[in-house]
Design an enzyme around this catalytic site. Structure first.
Site, mmCIF file in Angstrom:
data_model
loop_
_atom_site.group_PDB
_atom_site.id
_atom_site.type_symbol
_atom_site.label_atom_id
_atom_site.label_comp_id
_atom_site.label_asym_id
_atom_site.label_seq_id
_atom_site.Cartn_x
_atom_site.Cartn_y
_atom_site.Cartn_z
ATOM 1 N N HIS A 199 -10.179 -1.466 4.419
ATOM 2 C CA HIS A 199 -9.023 -1.174 3.558
ATOM 3 C C HIS A 199 -9.617 -0.956 2.159
ATOM 4 C CE1 HIS A 199 -5.122 -1.042 1.912
ATOM 5 N NE2 HIS A 199 -4.592 -2.164 2.401
ATOM 6 N N THR A 236 0.838 -1.201 0.000
ATOM 7 C CA THR A 236 0.000 0.000 0.000
ATOM 8 C C THR A 236 0.874 1.252 0.000
ATOM 9 O OG1 THR A 236 -1.558 -1.309 1.291
ATOM 10 C CG2 THR A 236 -2.017 1.041 1.073
HETATM 11 N N1 CP Z 1 -2.338 -5.763 0.928
HETATM 12 C C1 CP Z 1 -1.741 -4.892 1.768
HETATM 13 O O1 CP Z 1 -2.369 -4.006 2.368
HETATM 14 O O2 CP Z 1 -0.395 -5.054 1.862
HETATM 15 P P1 CP Z 1 0.564 -4.175 2.777
HETATM 16 O O3 CP Z 1 0.181 -4.429 4.207
HETATM 17 O O4 CP Z 1 1.971 -4.629 2.449
HETATM 18 O O5 CP Z 1 0.335 -2.735 2.418
#
Ligand code: CP
Length: 332
Positions: free
Chosen positions: A156, A74
């Protein structure tokens, strides 16, 4: 988990700035527009001569990436997306330890301060559900959009948008698809946000597969009942995978388990390897928001149906380019 319920039941912050806080704020029309824009960005980004023009779109604008929790995808994809559009990027990683949060500064106070430096948008990842909405309430005053990059066990939304785009890219439609969501559905904010988006498509069918104690939470199941979305829960992969157009698997989130000592037990209930891929249809796809630990064996990565490395992660950068244009109010 109460914070999640509070965050999800909050009405939209009355938007002057164009915040991205939760999946529910998108309707189908907005999703269709976003996917069209992302497709166009992808086509332009693939042509080196077009990249210079893309870099003019947000030339000189400023993005703050503030991450209180670890991130690879992200944070890096928002940084890359911003730079691809000409933005400058300032980043704080581990903000929970290396920002003044460690001294007791609240998210609200931090946002007041950051907004004074004139960012055009703030990408925020936080360990508390509802933190992005709290930040937005402050940034609203300064007309600075907040983008929720994951808030605890809340949501998210930008991950869910890239996930939905990936499904659309592969199947050409969302309606009438059967999506299996598996793994740690109790703590997985990506699965929660994706379900909210999928529920915009009344003919989808959802199948949940999770270890005991990590099942999809009641607020999401209530939401599906309220919107008359067909869903069922299964415990065996054999009962779920053969029906799937999409298998969306997630990591058991050791860091969020109330009792971390149960991790070895729950983390090994399901593992997807070559035999499990044999249960899936030829045209189904296997997705994962990543990081994965041992729930998908590396032997599966070369299967063309496994799209997490081949499509999903790159779509993250492309859709975040589209979202940065949206929150910046730049016409496409
Ligand atoms: N998918 C995701 O949010 O990965 P990160 O935690 O690496 O950002």
């Amino acid at each position: 988990l109460n914070g999640t319920l509070i965050a999800d039941s909050m009405k939209e912050v009355h938007c002057m700035a164009r915040h991205i806080l939760r999946s529910q704020q998108y309707d189908r029309e907005a999703l269709t527009r976003l996917f069209k824009k992302t497709g166009e960005i992808a086509a332009r980004f693939a042509r080196p001569e077009e990249r210079r023009a893309l870099r003019q779109l947000l030339d000189g604008r400023l993005l703050f990436n503030i991450f209180y929790e670890p991130s690879t995808r992200t944070r890096m994809s928002f940084g890359a997306a911003a730079r691809n559009l000409g933005m400058r990027v300032e980043t704080t990683e581990s903000a929970g330890h290396f920002s003044s949060a460690i001294k007791g500064e609240t998210v609200e106070d931090t946002m007041h301060v950051l907004c004074a430096y004139g960012p055009d948008a703030i990408v925020l990842r936080h360990n508390e559900a509802g933190a992005a909405a709290r930040a937005a309430a402050v940034c609203e005053v300064h007309d600075v959009p907040i983008i929720n990059a994951g808030d605890g066990t809340g949501q998210h939304p930008t991950q869910a948008l890239l996930d939905l785009f990936t499904i659309y890219q592969h199947h050409g439609a969302i309606d009438d698809k059967t999506i299996v969501l598996g793994g740690d559905l109790a703590h997985g904010r990506t699965a929660r946000s994706l379900v909210y988006l999928l529920s915009k498509y009344p003919r989808v069918r959802l199948i949940f597969v999770a270890p005991v104690g990590l099942k999809m939470r009641g607020d999401i199941l209530d939401h599906l009942r309220e919107h008359e979305i067909a869903f069922r829960e299964e415990t065996q992969l054999e009962a779920a995978f053969p029906d799937a157009d999409v298998v969306y698997w997630t990591r058991v989130q050791k860091e969020r388990l109330p009792d971390p000592s149960i991790y070895p037990e729950v983390a090994n209930v399901y593992t997807i390897g070559v035999p499990e891929m044999g249960l899936m249809r030829d045209n189904a796809i296997l997705m994962h928001p990543l990081p994965r630990v041992n729930e998908i064996k590396p032997e599966v990565d070369s299967d063309p149906r496994a799209v997490y490395f081949s499509h999903q992660v790159r779509n993250g950068m492309l859709i975040r380019m589209a979202l940065l244009l949206d929150v910046s109010g730049v016409a496409w």
